[in-house]
Enzyme design. Structure first.
Site, short mmCIF file in Angstrom:
data_model
loop_
_atom_site.label_atom_id
_atom_site.label_comp_id
_atom_site.label_asym_id
_atom_site.label_seq_id
_atom_site.Cartn_x
_atom_site.Cartn_y
_atom_site.Cartn_z
N SER A 213 0.78 -1.34 0.55
CA SER A 213 -0.02 0.12 0.26
C SER A 213 1.13 1.37 -0.51
O SER A 213 0.62 2.54 -0.54
CB SER A 213 -0.72 -0.09 1.16
OG SER A 213 0.13 -0.06 2.14
N ARG A 217 0.25 3.38 -3.51
CA ARG A 217 0.05 4.67 -3.60
C ARG A 217 0.45 5.96 -3.88
O ARG A 217 0.04 6.82 -4.82
CB ARG A 217 -0.83 5.21 -1.89
CG ARG A 217 -1.34 6.14 -1.49
CD ARG A 217 -1.92 6.48 0.06
NE ARG A 217 -2.04 5.59 0.63
CZ ARG A 217 -2.92 4.43 1.07
NH1 ARG A 217 -1.45 4.37 1.41
NH2 ARG A 217 -3.19 4.17 2.14
N ASN A 221 -0.43 7.91 -7.27
CA ASN A 221 -0.66 9.09 -7.56
C ASN A 221 0.32 10.12 -8.62
O ASN A 221 -0.58 10.97 -9.00
CB ASN A 221 -0.91 9.63 -6.11
CG ASN A 221 -1.97 9.61 -5.36
OD1 ASN A 221 -3.14 10.48 -5.81
ND2 ASN A 221 -2.29 8.30 -5.20
#
Length: 277
Positions: A213, A217, A221
Site C-alpha cells: 500500500s 499509493r 498518484n
C-alpha cells in the site's frame, strides 16, 4: 512543449516521456548498454537499472542531506536566519506528529520521519518542471530518455516501502521477541487454538499489504499526475495554459500531501511494531 516532438505521433510522444533510461545486459549482443527503446528495456529483464530515476533520487537525497547539515552547522540562537527558522518549523512539525502518533520509545523514528518526508517531498517537486525540459536537456547530452520524477517509478516507491517493511520486521522481533511476534500473528483477531491457521493467514496478509500500500499509493498518484501533464502538453498551446495552470495549482497540494501520507503511514506502522498485545 510538445512542439519540440513534431516528428512523433501522440502515442510515441507519451511512450517516449514515460520510458526510463535503462541500463542492462542486451540479450541479442550480450553487451552491457543503455536501452534505445522500450522493447530493448523489457528484454533486459529484472536486473536492468533505471539510470534516470535512480540518479535523480540519489542526487535529491544527497542535496537534502547537504542542505540540512549546512543549516545545522550554521544554526545560531542569537539571530536565526529565515532558512533556519523554516527548518526548525519543519522539524517541530514532524516531531509533534511523531509524538502524537508513535507510542513506543525510539530515538530513530523522528529523524527517520523527517528524512522520509523531506526526501519524498523533494522528489515529488520535480513534477512541477515542464514535461519537455529535462528530456530536452538530456537528449542534448546524449541520453535518449530521461524521467526526472523518481516517485513515478514503481521501483523507487517499492524500494522505499521495502526499507520501511524491513524496519517493521526488525522492531517487531526486537520489541516482542520471536515468540511474541509469532503469538501476535497467530492469536489475533480470534484467540483460540483452532483459529491459529485462519489468524496466521489473515495477519500475514495484513503485514504484507503494508509495503504494498505504501508503494502503490505514492506511485499511483505521482504517475497519474505525470501522465496528465504529458497529455496536456499534447494539446494546442493556447489550451495548455487554460488546463495546465489549474492542474499545477491543484498538484502543488498533492505533492506535499503524498509525502505527508507516506511519512505518517511509516510512523504508524513502526508504532504498531513497537506495541505489545
Amino acid at each position: 512543449m510538445a512542439e519540440q516532438e513534431t516528428a512523433m505521433t501522440s502515442s510515441e510522444y507519451i511512450n517516449h516521456h514515460l520510458q526510463s533510461w535503462v541500463f542492462g545486459l542486451d540479450q541479442s549482443s550480450g553487451q552491457l548498454m543503455t536501452a534505445p527503446d522500450a522493447a530493448h528495456a523489457k528484454a533486459m529483464g529484472f536486473w536492468a537499472i533505471n539510470l534516470d530515476t535512480m540518479g535523480w533520487s540519489l542526487v535529491i537525497g544527497i542535496l537534502m542531506m547537504w542542505f540540512l547539515r549546512r543549516v545545522a552547522v550554521k544554526a545560531t540562537s542569537d539571530q536565526p536566519s529565515k532558512v533556519q527558522n523554516f527548518v526548525e518549523m519543519l522539524i517541530g512539525f514532524v516531531g509533534n506528529l511523531v509524538r502524537n502518533s508513535f507510542h513506543g520509545k525510539s530515538p530513530v523514528i523522528a529523524p527517520l520521519a523527517l528524512v522520509v518526508f523531506v526526501w519524498v517531498l523533494m522528489m515529488n517537486i520535480m513534477d512541477i518542471l515542464p514535461v519537455d525540459l529535462i528530456p530536452l536537456i538530456a537528449s542534448m547530452l546524449g541520453a535518449p530518455h530521461m524521467r526526472s520524477l523518481a516517485t513515478a517509478d514503481v521501483n523507487i516507491t517499492f524500494g522505499l516501502s521495502i526499507g520501511v517493511f524491513l524496519l517493521i520486521l526488525f522492531y517487531s522481533f526486537k520489541i516482542k521477541g520471536v515468540g511474541g511476534f509469532v503469538k501476535e500473528l497467530t492469536s489475533q483477531p480470534m484467540n483460540h487454538w483452532a483459529m491459529i491457521p485462519f489468524n496466521l493467514v489473515l495477519e500475514l496478509v495484513g503485514l504484507l499489504v503494508k509495503p504494498l500500500s505504501l508503494a502503490l499509493r505514492l506511485f499511483g498518484n505521482m504517475f497519474a499526475a505525470e501522465v496528465i501533464f504529458i497529455l496536456i502538453a499534447l494539446l494546442p498551446w493556447w489550451v495548455q495554459w487554460v488546463l495546465s495552470a489549474p492542474w499545477a495549482i491543484f498538484h502543488v497540494l498533492v505533492i506535499p500531501l503524498q509525502a505527508f501520507i507516506f511519512m505518517m503511514l511509516t510512523v504508524v506502522y513502526l508504532s504498531q511494531a513497537h506495541e505489545k498485545h
